[in-house]
Design a protein around this motif. Structure first.
Motif, mmCIF file in Angstrom:
data_model
loop_
_atom_site.group_PDB
_atom_site.id
_atom_site.type_symbol
_atom_site.label_atom_id
_atom_site.label_comp_id
_atom_site.label_asym_id
_atom_site.label_seq_id
_atom_site.Cartn_x
_atom_site.Cartn_y
_atom_site.Cartn_z
ATOM 1 N N SER A 362 0.831 -1.210 0.000
ATOM 2 C CA SER A 362 0.000 0.000 0.000
ATOM 3 C C SER A 362 0.858 1.249 0.000
ATOM 4 O O SER A 362 2.073 1.209 0.181
ATOM 5 C CB SER A 362 -0.909 0.018 1.233
ATOM 6 O OG SER A 362 -0.123 0.083 2.430
ATOM 7 N N VAL A 364 0.875 4.780 2.104
ATOM 8 C CA VAL A 364 0.295 5.404 3.294
ATOM 9 C C VAL A 364 0.959 6.753 3.497
ATOM 10 O O VAL A 364 2.191 6.841 3.587
ATOM 11 C CB VAL A 364 0.490 4.520 4.540
ATOM 12 C CG1 VAL A 364 -0.098 5.212 5.773
ATOM 13 C CG2 VAL A 364 -0.152 3.151 4.347
ATOM 14 N N ARG A 536 -4.026 5.500 1.550
ATOM 15 C CA ARG A 536 -4.462 5.780 2.917
ATOM 16 C C ARG A 536 -3.767 7.028 3.448
ATOM 17 O O ARG A 536 -2.606 7.304 3.121
ATOM 18 C CB ARG A 536 -4.174 4.597 3.834
ATOM 19 C CG ARG A 536 -4.938 3.330 3.449
ATOM 20 C CD ARG A 536 -4.708 2.224 4.472
ATOM 21 N NE ARG A 536 -5.120 2.620 5.819
ATOM 22 C CZ ARG A 536 -6.379 2.614 6.249
ATOM 23 N NH1 ARG A 536 -7.365 2.248 5.421
ATOM 24 N NH2 ARG A 536 -6.676 2.966 7.472
ATOM 25 N N SER A 548 -7.994 8.847 10.188
ATOM 26 C CA SER A 548 -7.381 7.822 9.356
ATOM 27 C C SER A 548 -8.383 7.354 8.320
ATOM 28 O O SER A 548 -9.561 7.128 8.639
ATOM 29 C CB SER A 548 -6.905 6.639 10.215
ATOM 30 O OG SER A 548 -6.360 5.625 9.410
ATOM 31 N N GLY A 549 -7.949 7.226 7.068
ATOM 32 C CA GLY A 549 -8.840 6.768 6.003
ATOM 33 C C GLY A 549 -8.263 7.166 4.655
ATOM 34 O O GLY A 549 -7.132 7.648 4.563
ATOM 35 N N THR A 550 -9.048 6.993 3.603
ATOM 36 C CA THR A 550 -8.593 7.444 2.291
ATOM 37 C C THR A 550 -8.785 8.957 2.189
ATOM 38 O O THR A 550 -9.470 9.574 3.010
ATOM 39 C CB THR A 550 -9.386 6.760 1.176
ATOM 40 O OG1 THR A 550 -10.754 7.174 1.253
ATOM 41 C CG2 THR A 550 -9.300 5.240 1.298
#
Length: 579
Positions: A362, A364, A536, A548-550
Motif C-alpha cells: 500500500s 500510506v 491511505r 485515518s482513512g482514504t
C-alpha cells in the motif's frame, strides 16, 4: 575503576598473544642479563687483568663484554619488534570493539553525546593507550628488569650498599605516587578538554558552521570560544607536565648525590672493597638511576594513561542494545500493524497509544503539524527507536523486535546522509552488487537522471563533504534513489522531498511508487502530494492518530484533514500498478 582492575582488563587482552609476550620478555631478560654480566667482567678486568698486565685475560674479558653488548642489542631489537607488533594488534582489536560497541548504542546515546566526544575516545584516547601498550610498556618492563639485575649484582658485591639503594628506590616511589595521582586527575581533565575542542572544531569549522558564523557575524565569537577551550587544555597540559618534571627533578637531585656517597662509604665504612668493586658499584648506581628515574616518569605517564583507559572502558561497559540486522532474503512484502505504540523522550511525550494498519503493497501518507510525532513514528517503524509502549507486528509473525523491523524496513530521512565519495558509491551502499540497469532505474525514479546526464563524470562524480557539492534537493533525491535500491519490503520517506518544488516532489513520489514494484511505501510529509484512489492517509495530532482513512473519506468527513486546505482534485487517477 581501580588501578588494579583497569590493568587486569588490559592484561586480559594479551592472552591470545601470550607466546609472543613470553618471547619478548625472555629477550628483554637476555639483554638485561648480558648487560649486568658485563659489569662483573669489568670488575675482573679492573681488579685482576689490568693490574697483572695479563694480555690474554684482558682480551678474553674485553671480548666477552663486546659479545654481551652485541648479543644484548640484537635481543633488544627482536623484543622491540615483538612488543610493538603485539601491542598494536591488541590496540587494533580494542579499537574495533570500541567502534562496535558505539555503533550498537541506542539512538538516544547519539543525541546526548557529541560526535567529537566519540571521536576523541576512538582516536585520541586510543592513541594514548597505543603508546602505553607499545613503547611505554616496553620501557617499563626493561627498566624493571634492569633494576632487578642491577640490584642482584650489587647484592653479590656488597649487600649493605645494595639495601641502601633499594631503600632509596622505595622512598622515591612513595613520593612519586603522590605526584602520579595528581597527574592522573589532570590527564582525565585534559582528555575531556580535548573532546570538547574536537566538538567545537567540528561545529565551527564544518561547512555549515562556517556559513552560520559568517552570515550571523559570529566569527569572532567562534574564535574566542575555540581560544577558551584551547587555553584550558594548554593550562592542564602545563600542570600535568610539571607534575612529571617535579618527579624527575626529585630523583635527579637524589641520584646526583649517589657517586660521592658510594666513594665516601667505600673509603670509610667499607674500606675493604676492591677498586673494581667500588667502580662497578658506582657505575651500577649511576646506571640504576636511569631506570629508576624512567620508572618514576613512566609511572606518571601510566597513571595519566589510566584516565584514557577509564574513558574507553566507560564506553565498552555501556550496554549495546542494537543488534545488527541479519541478511535480507527476498520474500513477500509484509503487512505491518502498530498496536498501542507510545514513546516519551526525556522532556516530552511524542506518541500516545498509536494504532495503525499498513497493508502490504500500500501507499500510506502520514501527515500532521510540526511536533505531531511523525518522525518518531518513522523511527519506530524502521526499527531505530524501540517503542516505550505497545508493539509493531508483522502480519502472520506477531510482534517484531527492532532487528526484525530493520530487516524489513528502510528509512529515507529528511536530512540526507551522504559520504564524500561518488554518486555511484553512495548509491551502492544500499546494494553493493547493483547493476548499471538497477542504478539507472533508481536514479530515474528519483528524478535524478537528468542531473547524472549533465555531470562530466556521471555517476562517478564526487559529491563532496556531506554531499555539499549538490543542492539540497539533489541530495534528497540521491538519498531517495539509494533507499529504493535497498532490498527491503517497506520504504519510509520522512520528509524526503521537503527541499523539492511541488512538481518535482510529485514526480519523485510517482517514481518511487512505480519503482517500488509492489513494495509498501510510507510517506511522511507536510505538503500533501498527488494521491490516488485507495491511498491511505493518517493524520497525527499531538502524538495521537486523529483521523485515518482514504483521501476521499477524510475530505468527506470535513475534519482536521479537510481543514488543512487539501484540494479535492488532488486525487489522481489510479496507475497501472494498482494505485
Amino acid at each position: 575503576m581501580t588501578g588494579a582492575s583497569r590493568w587486569r582488563r588490559i592484561a586480559a587482552r594479551f592472552r591470545p598473544h601470550r607466546r609472543a609476550v613470553l618471547l619478548a620478555v625472555t629477550l628483554m631478560a637476555v639483554s638485561v642479563g648480558l648487560s649486568a654480566g658485563s659489569q662483573l667482567l669489568l670488575r675482573r678486568l679492573i681488579d685482576e687483568a689490568l693490574p697483572r698486565h695479563d694480555v690474554t685475560a684482558v682480551g678474553w674479558l674485553c671480548g666477552g663484554m663486546l659479545a654481551a653488548g652485541v648479543i644484548g642489542t640484537l635481543a633488544s631489537v627482536g623484543q622491540t619488534a615483538l612488543t610493538h607488533r603485539t601491542g598494536l594488534r591488541v590496540v587494533r582489536d580494542l579499537r574495533a570493539d570500541l567502534y562496535d560497541r558505539v555503533q550498537r548504542r541506542p539512538l538516544g546515546f547519539f543525541t546526548e553525546n557529541s560526535t567529537a566526544e566519540v571521536q576523541a575516545r576512538l582516536v585520541s584516547d586510543m592513541g594514548g593507550i597505543s603508546e602505553i601498550l607499545t613503547s611505554t610498556g616496553q620501557s617499563v618492563v626493561f627498566a624493571a628488569l634492569g633494576l632487578i639485575a642491577g640490584f642482584a649484582v650489587m647484592l653479590a658485591l656488597n649487600w649493605p650498599l645494595a639495601l641502601i639503594s633499594i631503600g632509596l628506590a622505595l622512598l622515591l616511589n612513595l613520593a612519586n605516587n603522590v605526584l602520579a595521582r595528581r597527574g592522573r586527575v589532570l590527564a582525565r581533565q585534559r582528555q575531556d578538554g580535548v573532546g570538547e575542542m574536537m566538538r567545537v572544531v567540528g561545529e565551527d569549522l564544518s561547512l555549515s558552521g562556517i556559513v552560520l558564523g559568517r552570515t550571523l557575524g559570529r566569527q569572532e565569537w567562534q574564535r574566542d570560544r575555540f581560544g577558551t577551550v584551547s587555553e584550558r587544555i594548554g593550562d592542564l597540559s602545563y600542570r600535568q607536565r610539571m607534575v612529571g618534571t617535579n618527579a624527575w627533578a626529585l630523583s635527579a637531585v637524589t641520584f646526583a648525590c649517589l657517586p660521592p656517597a658510594v666513594y665516601w662509604l667505600s673509603g670509610t665504612v667499607f674500606p675493604g672493597l676492591t677498586l673494581g668493586t667500588v667502580v662497578v658499584i658506582a657505575t651500577l648506581q649511576l646506571r640504576l638511576s636511569g631506570p629508576i628515574q624512567q620508572l618514576l616518569q613512566l609511572s606518571t605517564t601510566v597513571q595519566s594513561a589510566g584516565a584514557m583507559v577509564d574513558r574507553v572502558f566507560d564506553y565498552l561497559d555501556a550496554p549495546a542494545t542494537v543488534e545488527p540486522a541479519g541478511p535480507v532474503t527476498p520474500g513477500p512484502v509484509p503487512a505491518l500493524r502498530v498496536r498501542g505504540v507510545g514513546y516519551t523522550y526525556r522532556n516530552r511525550r511524542a506518541l500516545h497509544d498509536v494504532d495503525l494498519e499498513i497493508p502490504a503493497g500500500s501507499f500510506v501518507l502520514i501527515a500532521g503539524a510540526t511536533g505531531s510525532g511523525k518522525s518518531t513514528l518513522a523511527l519506530a517503524l524502521a526499527g531505530l527507536l524501540p517503542p516505550g509502549e505497545g508493539v509493531i507486528e508483522v502480519a502472520g509473525s506477531g510482534p517484531a523486535d527492532e532487528r526484525r523491523l530493520r530487516e524489513l524496513v528502510t528509512l529515507v530521512p529528511q536530512e540526507s546522509v551522504l559520504f564524500n565519495a561518488s554518486l555511484r558509491e553512495n548509491l551502492m551502499l544500499a546494494r553493493p552488487g547493483a547493476t548499471a540497469a538497477e542504478l539507472a532505474a533508481a536514479t530515474s525514479a528519483a528524478a535524478l537522471d537528468e542531473l547524472v546526464a549533465r555531470l562530466p563524470d556521471g555517476l562517478d562524480t564526487t559529491v563532496g563533504e556531506r554531499g555539499y557539492q549538490l543542492s539540497g534537493g539533489e541530495r534528497q533525491r540521491l538519498a531517495v534513489a539509494r533507499g529504493l535500491l535497498a532490498p527491503r519490503g517497506v520504504i519510509v520517506l520522512d520528509e524526503a522531498t521537503s527541499a523539492l518544488d511541488p512538481a518535482t516532489a510529485d514526480r519523485v513520489v510517482r517514481g518511487v511508487v512505480d519503482h517500488a514494484g509492489g513494495r509498501t511505501v510510507v510517506m511522511i510529509a507536510h505538503r500533501i502530494p498527488a494521491l490516488h484512489a485507495g491511498d491511505r492517509v493518517v493524520l497525527l495530532d499531538g502524538g495521537r492518530v486523529r483521523e485515518s482513512g482514504t483521501h476521499e473519506e477524510l475530505m468527506a468527513l470535513g475534519g482536521a484533514y479537510a481543514a488543512m486546505g487539501v484540494r479535492r482534485d488532488s486525487v489522481a487517477p489510479a496507475t497501472a500498478a494498482g494505485r
